[in-house]
Every structure is written in C-alpha cells, then in structure tokens.
Design a protein around this motif. Structure first.
Motif, PDB file in Angstrom:
ATOM      1  N   ARG A 151       2.056  13.224  38.513  1.00  0.00           N
ATOM      2  CA  ARG A 151       1.194  12.690  37.608  1.00  0.00           C
ATOM      3  C   ARG A 151      -0.439  12.737  38.320  1.00  0.00           C
ATOM      4  O   ARG A 151      -0.537  13.205  39.396  1.00  0.00           O
ATOM      5  N   GLU A 152      -1.223  11.630  37.963  1.00  0.00           N
ATOM      6  CA  GLU A 152      -2.428  11.612  38.620  1.00  0.00           C
ATOM      7  C   GLU A 152      -2.465  10.499  39.676  1.00  0.00           C
ATOM      8  O   GLU A 152      -1.791  10.266  40.130  1.00  0.00           O
ATOM      9  N   PHE A 153      -3.878   9.919  40.200  1.00  0.00           N
ATOM     10  CA  PHE A 153      -3.977   9.449  41.372  1.00  0.00           C
ATOM     11  C   PHE A 153      -4.946   8.159  41.076  1.00  0.00           C
ATOM     12  O   PHE A 153      -5.677   8.244  40.217  1.00  0.00           O
ATOM     13  N   TYR A 154      -4.663   7.112  42.175  1.00  0.00           N
ATOM     14  CA  TYR A 154      -5.497   5.895  42.101  1.00  0.00           C
ATOM     15  C   TYR A 154      -5.910   5.758  43.446  1.00  0.00           C
ATOM     16  O   TYR A 154      -4.996   5.609  44.379  1.00  0.00           O
ATOM     17  N   GLY A 155      -7.159   5.305  43.681  1.00  0.00           N
ATOM     18  CA  GLY A 155      -7.483   5.354  45.102  1.00  0.00           C
ATOM     19  C   GLY A 155      -8.541   4.058  45.208  1.00  0.00           C
ATOM     20  O   GLY A 155      -9.122   3.698  44.154  1.00  0.00           O
ATOM     21  N   LEU A 169     -15.200  18.922  35.468  1.00  0.00           N
ATOM     22  CA  LEU A 169     -16.401  18.044  35.713  1.00  0.00           C
ATOM     23  C   LEU A 169     -16.674  16.901  34.928  1.00  0.00           C
ATOM     24  O   LEU A 169     -17.170  15.964  35.767  1.00  0.00           O
ATOM     25  N   ALA A 170     -16.421  16.700  33.875  1.00  0.00           N
ATOM     26  CA  ALA A 170     -16.415  15.373  32.992  1.00  0.00           C
ATOM     27  C   ALA A 170     -15.568  14.541  33.730  1.00  0.00           C
ATOM     28  O   ALA A 170     -15.757  13.368  33.775  1.00  0.00           O
ATOM     29  N   HIS A 171     -14.366  15.021  34.425  1.00  0.00           N
ATOM     30  CA  HIS A 171     -13.585  14.110  35.172  1.00  0.00           C
ATOM     31  C   HIS A 171     -14.485  13.149  35.965  1.00  0.00           C
ATOM     32  O   HIS A 171     -14.278  11.883  36.513  1.00  0.00           O
ATOM     33  N   SER A 172     -15.585  13.787  36.534  1.00  0.00           N
ATOM     34  CA  SER A 172     -16.392  13.076  37.628  1.00  0.00           C
ATOM     35  C   SER A 172     -16.681  11.601  37.177  1.00  0.00           C
ATOM     36  O   SER A 172     -17.088  10.674  37.721  1.00  0.00           O
ATOM     37  N   TRP A 173     -16.888  11.521  35.771  1.00  0.00           N
ATOM     38  CA  TRP A 173     -17.249  10.208  35.123  1.00  0.00           C
ATOM     39  C   TRP A 173     -16.073   9.235  35.138  1.00  0.00           C
ATOM     40  O   TRP A 173     -16.218   8.084  35.565  1.00  0.00           O
ATOM     41  N   PHE A 174     -15.211   9.724  34.474  1.00  0.00           N
ATOM     42  CA  PHE A 174     -14.070   8.791  34.283  1.00  0.00           C
ATOM     43  C   PHE A 174     -12.917   8.608  35.298  1.00  0.00           C
ATOM     44  O   PHE A 174     -12.269   7.855  35.403  1.00  0.00           O
ATOM     45  N   HIS A 175     -12.934   9.772  36.017  1.00  0.00           N
ATOM     46  CA  HIS A 175     -11.827   9.869  37.333  1.00  0.00           C
ATOM     47  C   HIS A 175     -12.377   9.369  38.440  1.00  0.00           C
ATOM     48  O   HIS A 175     -12.045   8.537  39.092  1.00  0.00           O
ATOM     49  N   VAL A 211     -15.956   7.976  38.982  1.00  0.00           N
ATOM     50  CA  VAL A 211     -16.830   7.073  39.101  1.00  0.00           C
ATOM     51  C   VAL A 211     -16.413   5.665  38.427  1.00  0.00           C
ATOM     52  O   VAL A 211     -16.546   4.469  38.935  1.00  0.00           O
ATOM     53  N   LEU A 212     -15.603   5.773  37.245  1.00  0.00           N
ATOM     54  CA  LEU A 212     -15.020   4.615  36.483  1.00  0.00           C
ATOM     55  C   LEU A 212     -13.849   4.423  37.136  1.00  0.00           C
ATOM     56  O   LEU A 212     -13.435   3.465  37.588  1.00  0.00           O
ATOM     57  N   ALA A 213     -12.905   5.471  37.302  1.00  0.00           N
ATOM     58  CA  ALA A 213     -11.628   5.597  38.003  1.00  0.00           C
ATOM     59  C   ALA A 213     -10.636   4.476  37.438  1.00  0.00           C
ATOM     60  O   ALA A 213     -10.110   3.558  38.369  1.00  0.00           O
ATOM     61  N   SER A 214     -10.410   4.571  36.168  1.00  0.00           N
ATOM     62  CA  SER A 214      -9.331   3.586  35.674  1.00  0.00           C
ATOM     63  C   SER A 214      -8.152   4.151  36.453  1.00  0.00           C
ATOM     64  O   SER A 214      -7.787   5.010  36.638  1.00  0.00           O
ATOM     65  N   ASN A 215      -6.987   3.180  36.559  1.00  0.00           N
ATOM     66  CA  ASN A 215      -5.866   3.421  37.041  1.00  0.00           C
ATOM     67  C   ASN A 215      -4.982   4.413  36.302  1.00  0.00           C
ATOM     68  O   ASN A 215      -4.687   4.125  35.044  1.00  0.00           O
ATOM     69  N   GLU A 216      -5.101   5.709  36.763  1.00  0.00           N
ATOM     70  CA  GLU A 216      -4.449   6.707  35.871  1.00  0.00           C
ATOM     71  C   GLU A 216      -3.054   6.506  35.877  1.00  0.00           C
ATOM     72  O   GLU A 216      -2.400   7.362  34.851  1.00  0.00           O
ATOM     73  N   SER A 217      -2.345   5.786  36.583  1.00  0.00           N
ATOM     74  CA  SER A 217      -1.139   5.649  36.214  1.00  0.00           C
ATOM     75  C   SER A 217      -0.823   4.582  34.941  1.00  0.00           C
ATOM     76  O   SER A 217       0.287   5.039  34.345  1.00  0.00           O
ATOM     77  N   LEU A 218      -1.590   3.698  34.850  1.00  0.00           N
ATOM     78  CA  LEU A 218      -1.432   2.789  33.662  1.00  0.00           C
ATOM     79  C   LEU A 218      -2.283   3.376  32.569  1.00  0.00           C
ATOM     80  O   LEU A 218      -1.831   2.988  31.403  1.00  0.00           O
ATOM     81  N   TYR A 219      -3.281   3.684  32.930  1.00  0.00           N
ATOM     82  CA  TYR A 219      -4.128   4.446  31.852  1.00  0.00           C
ATOM     83  C   TYR A 219      -4.679   5.566  31.791  1.00  0.00           C
ATOM     84  O   TYR A 219      -5.728   6.027  31.858  1.00  0.00           O
ATOM     85  N   PRO A 220      -3.729   6.723  31.685  1.00  0.00           N
ATOM     86  CA  PRO A 220      -4.243   8.100  31.765  1.00  0.00           C
ATOM     87  C   PRO A 220      -5.003   8.439  30.858  1.00  0.00           C
ATOM     88  O   PRO A 220      -5.951   9.257  30.842  1.00  0.00           O
ATOM     89  N   TRP A 221      -4.851   8.056  29.473  1.00  0.00           N
ATOM     90  CA  TRP A 221      -5.671   8.251  28.576  1.00  0.00           C
ATOM     91  C   TRP A 221      -7.194   7.885  28.535  1.00  0.00           C
ATOM     92  O   TRP A 221      -8.008   8.567  27.890  1.00  0.00           O
ATOM     93  N   MET A 222      -7.465   6.778  29.499  1.00  0.00           N
ATOM     94  CA  MET A 222      -8.838   6.545  29.908  1.00  0.00           C
ATOM     95  C   MET A 222      -9.594   7.616  30.652  1.00  0.00           C
ATOM     96  O   MET A 222     -10.864   7.470  30.547  1.00  0.00           O
ATOM     97  N   ASP A 223      -8.782   8.171  31.355  1.00  0.00           N
ATOM     98  CA  ASP A 223      -9.317   9.429  31.767  1.00  0.00           C
ATOM     99  C   ASP A 223      -9.345  10.705  31.266  1.00  0.00           C
ATOM    100  O   ASP A 223     -10.158  11.371  30.675  1.00  0.00           O
TER     101      ASP A 223
END
Length: 623
Positions: A199-203, A359-365, A367-379
């Motif tokens: 899946r995705e990443f959280y840092g 590119l649009a991920h640059s905003w949600f992944h 800069v905002l970077a919600s935890n994609e393990s818990l909230y993948p839909w927010m990215d």
C-alpha cells in the motif's frame, strides 16, 4: 490578607482551567527529522552501500523507549508479507501476483542496517523483522528533545515489481523509491511501524541532504534541488555555461530537499532532460527515454505540466516548492515529494492524465499527508477529485460531470457486495477491489457530494482553508470535517459517521403523489439507511421550475442557493422519519414532473425512483 488569598486562589483556578483545556485539546505536534545520507550504487551488481546520519526531534509529550525504521526493499523476497499477501488475496495486483516468489538471489531486494549508534554510542538491541527494524534504545528520548542516530546500510535493488526497482518493462534502469532506512512516524496515535505489503506510505517531515555516487553515464532526477549542477551538467547547468565534471568513472550528485517526508530518485543513461521555467519561479523537469513511442507526447507534456501546477495551486492551495520533476520509471504512476515516477509509453491523454493525477498528490500526499494507512481515501480520493477537475480545465471539455467515473466506480462497488467501510486500515481490506474503489472512487464522491450538502462554493472555499490550516500537519477526517463546518456553518458529523465509518447507502424515492385541483402532495421515502438533505425540482406545465430544498434536521443549517431556479425552503426532515410529505400549491394538470437531485451529486444507489412524470388528469399515484 483576604484579598491576597483570593488573588492566589483565582490565579490557581486559572492555571487549573488552562491545564484542563490543554489536556482536552492537545497541540497537534509533529516530529522532525534531518537526514544526511551518502550512497554509492554499483550498476554492475545493482547493490549499494551508504551511511546515514539522522537527527530525530521528539516533539511529542511522550518518552520514547523504542524507535522503528522502515526497510521497504525487504518486501521483495520470497515468502515476505507482500509476497504471501499477493498470492493469497482473491484478486491480486496484476503487477505482483506470484512474481516475488520467483525472484532469484540476484533479483530480490534487500536492505540491511549495521553499526547503529545513538548520540555516538553503539545501540546493543536492534532486530531486522521483515520490512521493519525494531530498535530498543539503551537510553530513552525524552519529550521535546533530539537524538542523533548514525548507521551504515547495504541494499540490493530488486527487479522492477512494484514501484521500486531496476530494469522496468520500458527499459528504465533504476526507479529508486523506498530505498533507504526510513524512520517510522510516531504521532498522537503512537508508532506507525506497519510492514510493507504494497500500500502507500506515511512519513515524518524534515530536511534531506543526499549525495549519490553512480557511474557518470547515468542521468538522475527526483526529489530535491541539485546543489552541484556545474559539476553534473546533463541539462541542470545554467544555460550556456561550462560544465566541469571531475575525472574518474563516477559522479556524485548532491541534492537537498527541505520539508519533505520522503526522497525518491531515478537514474538511466538514456534519459532526455527537458527543463521548463514557469513565470512564478517553479522549475519543471521532464526526464524520459526519447524514442518513437515517447518523443511527440513528452514534448507536448511540457505545455501541460505547468498549466496543471497553476490550476491546482489556484484551487487547492499554492504549491510550496520551487521544483517538480516528471520522470519515466516505475510500473504505472506513483507520487513522491517534488516528483513522480510514471510509465511513459502512452498516448497523450493517458500521459497527461497520469501526470496530473500524480502531480495532484503533491497537495494531499505531499503537503497535507494524511496517514494513508488509515485514511487512503483522503489522499487517493481527493487526488482523483482534483485531477478530474484539472483534466477538464486542461482539455477544455466543459464537462458538467467530471466525476462520473468516480460515481460509477462507487456504485459498482456497492453492487458487488464487497464494500467495506472507508475507515478500514488500507492493508486489511479483504480485496484489492474494495480498497481501490473505496480509496479512489468513494473518496472522490465524498468531496463532490459534500458540495451538494454544504454548497459547492462553500466546499471549494473549505478546500483552500483546509490546505492553509493543515499543511504539514497530517490531518485526519475530523480535522477536515471541522474546517468544512466552520466554513459552511452546517453540522457534518453525521456525514462523516455514515459515509466513512459504515457502508450504509443512500436511496430516496417518490412513493406517492396526491393531487387536488389546488394542491399536490408528494410523499418522499428514504429507502436506504443513510439520511441526506434533498433538492427536489418541480417542473410545471408552463415550463417554469421551482427547487424545494429539504435540509436534514441534524444539519442545524442550510446550504446557500446554488442555481437560478427559484428555491423554496421546506421544513427540515428528521433522520428518524422514513417518509416526508411535501406540499406544492399547484393542482392536477399544473405539474409536469418531479425529480429528486437532478444534479446527480447525491450518491443515490438507485435513481429509478427519483423522478416522476405526471399526466394531465392524474389525481393519485402510488409506487
């Protein structure tokens, strides 16, 4: 004396209240990292060695007795968690399936840590456990303090399977993502040391100073600003200037990246490097292999990428960096700070589409970077929503329904019977379809439907406010909802609780129509389990229309008028009531049709009962 005692008591009371408030609403602190890394890649055996110095700042109120590092490349080994999960899930990712299980020793990936130190002293207890390095500290890291970790690492780049790797299907030598020991994040929910299963990443945000030594025939791009362009060349040097490369068979590329949570780079000896300078000072890099499958469309891409950056900045918040790199590599499209890896042998629409999405991920992944393990839909969902709008703008399609695909994906998921709540941890969905449709499709529907609930203008203002309020702070769904409540004045906890935490669906219908010579009564029915406010448009025999707006009682407010159709505000509907009577002061023969939500923004899973045509002599209709 009494006055002094009273003042002391009052002061103590103020301190006690302040302490209670502080504990009730703790500050959303962020950890901080500062990486210094030097790595050397042997392009003959695809192995690399490196050193890492990491200054980790514990801004939490907690004492940390352990730390954890991600070692992502260990996933690309037979019998790893990623391998087993892919071979046992009912609908595996076609790019993975059983490929990892068939890798030989020269094709697997690995990442190993040695000589780990904290504040100059060797750490005695640490263990490689799959894709996680578990570290027990000899001395804890106290709150509001920093610790310096040093380590050596050795890795092998796996054959390209998923995101990272070497020798892709399009012939790209190295896609170097998730390549270094990466400190796991510790936030208000504790450590997030999840194993990597695809899946995705959280840092953690921080500054990266990275030196990469590689055969001098290779051209690099990725995260970060190149610090030694005049020694490197390959299009990074100042136009018209002389490049002074050092002697020898290798070059050391020096990058710095401020305030990012990851660092990606890619390398290939056959990259073409095109540079576009935007008027606002942002530099756009395109790196790709120029051939008959890429030359024409990548040349055109240079026009679209800057326009997309401008559109997304205007509508979702100003892009905060001075560089973005679009790089051919990977196995599809994947976002990274200041950059993306995409496959490049595509037609123009597909090439622009994947670029815009990443590119649009640059905003949600990024800069905002919600935890994609818990909230993948927010990215993924918000990115899908934003990229659909951007594509409409770039290609000037004037589509009134840019999110049709997202709604279709969500409806298909509901019909499949596979849907799980969007609150499900990304790694633990039962199927890839349930994960993908929830994260991408339902996540996009969440935002478009939110505009239906609070008004599109409020939603758009809220998205800009959300970015400015929560950038670089890892927001969660509650943070988003509160921004939208403050922007609209409407209570939205119910929307979050139904649409995110359950799989309850929306279905409204017209159950009954009763008409007299002077009045028509509509009996509306909530068939599904999820309540929603309703827009009901009545079209009269003379062609005029009225919109009857029925808010939910639990909204504690109403959205502003959105169209030129005359709006009639009806009484509020309690969620406990399955039926609602709507009285229209027009009799039989005066009403032509009635339709619930003609805009189609409400995710009604069965629209067959949403509209009704009235004949001129109709007095009674019952479903």
């Amino acid at each position: 004396m009494k006055r002094k005692m009273y003042m002391t008591f009052a002061f103590s009371l103020v301190l006690s209240i302040a302490s209670l408030v502080a504990h009730a609403q703790p500050e959303r602190w962020q950890q901080k990292v500062n990486y210094q890394m030097e790595v050397s890649l042997n392009t003959q055996n695809h192995q690399y060695t490196g050193t890492q110095k990491l200054v980790f700042t514990n801004n939490s109120p907690d004492t940390l007795h352990k730390v954890f590092y991600h070692l992502y490349y260990n996933a690309f080994q037979p019998n790893s968690a990623m391998d087993v999960r892919s071979r046992t899930i009912s609908d595996p990712d076609a790019r993975v399936r059983d490929r990892i299980s068939k890798l030989d020793d020269s094709e697997i990936g690995f990442l190993q840590v040695s000589n780990l130190k904290m504040n100059g002293k060797a750490i005695s207890q640490y263990e490689h456990v799959g894709t996680i390095l578990e570290v027990t500290l000899d001395k804890p890291i106290m709150p509001k303090s920093s610790a310096t970790f040093e380590l050596d690492f050795k890795g092998q780049v796996p054959l390209q399977v998923r995101r990272s790797g070497r020798d892709s299907d399009e012939g790209i030598a190295y896609s170097m993502s998730q390549w270094y020991p990466k400190m796991a994040n510790y936030d208000y929910q504790g450590w997030h040391a999840n194993p990597y299963i695809g899946r995705e990443f959280y840092g953690i945000w921080g500054d990266f100073d990275v030196k990469i030594t590689i055969d001098k025939s290779f051209i690099l791009g990725g995260t970060g600003y190149l610090q030694n362009p005049q020694q490197i060349g390959y299009g990074y040097e100042k136009p018209g200037s002389t490049v002074n490369r050092p002697s020898g068979q290798t070059l050391t590329w020096h990058f710095k990246a401020p305030m990012v949570h990851d660092f990606m780079w890619a390398a290939d000896p056959d990259y073409t490097h095109d540079v576009v300078e935007m008027p606002n000072g942002i530099t756009v890099h395109h790196l790709y292999q120029k051939n008959s499958k890429t030359a024409e469309n990548w040349e055109k891409l240079k026009e679209y990428t800057p326009k997309a950056i401008d559109f997304l900045s205007k509508n979702f918040g100003q892009y905060p960096y001075k560089q973005f790199s679009v790089i051919q590599g990977g196995d599809g499209g994947m976002e990274y700070p200041m950059s993306t890896l995409i496959t490049g042998e595509r037609n123009l629409g597909s090439l622009v589409g994947v670029m815009v999405h990443e590119l649009a991920h640059s905003w949600f992944h990024g800069v905002l970077a919600s935890n994609e393990s818990l909230y993948p839909w927010m990215d993924e969902g918000f990115t899908s929503y934003a990229s659909s709008l951007a594509m409409r703008d770039l290609f000037n399609t004037q589509s009134n329904d840019p999110h049709r695909g997202s709604y279709g994906g969500y409806y298909g998921l509901v019909r499949s019977g596979l849907e799980e709540p969007m609150s499900t941890h990304a790694d633990h969905y039962n199927t890839n379809r349930a994960y993908g449709s929830a994260a991408y499709s339902k996540g996009a529907v969440f935002l478009e439907q939110l505009g239906y609930i609070i008004g599109a203008e409020n939603r758009d203002k809220g998205m800009l406010r959300y970015f400015e309020t929560w950038k670089f702070k890892h927001p969660n769904v509650n943070d988003l909802i509160r921004v939208m409540e403050k922007t609209s004045g409407i209570e939205l906890d119910w929307y979050k609780e139904y649409f995110v935490f359950t799989t309850k669906t929306i279905d409204y219908g017209i159950k009954e129509v009763r008409a007299t010579d002077s009045e028509t009564k509509l009996i509306l029915e909530r068939v599904g389990d999820m309540p929603m406010p309703l827009d009901v448009v009545v079209t009269y025999a003379d062609g005029t229309q009225e919109l009857y707006y029925i808010p939910l009682e639990i909204m504690r407010g109403s959205k502003p008028t959105e169209s030129n159709i005359k709006r009639v505000d009806a009484k509020r509907w309690s969620w406990t009531h399955p039926y609602y009577e709507l009285s229209i002061p027009k009799g039989a023969g005066q009403i032509k049709s009635v339709e619930i939500d003609p805009s189609g923004r409400m995710a009604d899973v069965d629209r067959s009962n949403n509209s009704f045509e009235l004949s001129s002599d109709l007095k009674l209709y019952m479903k």
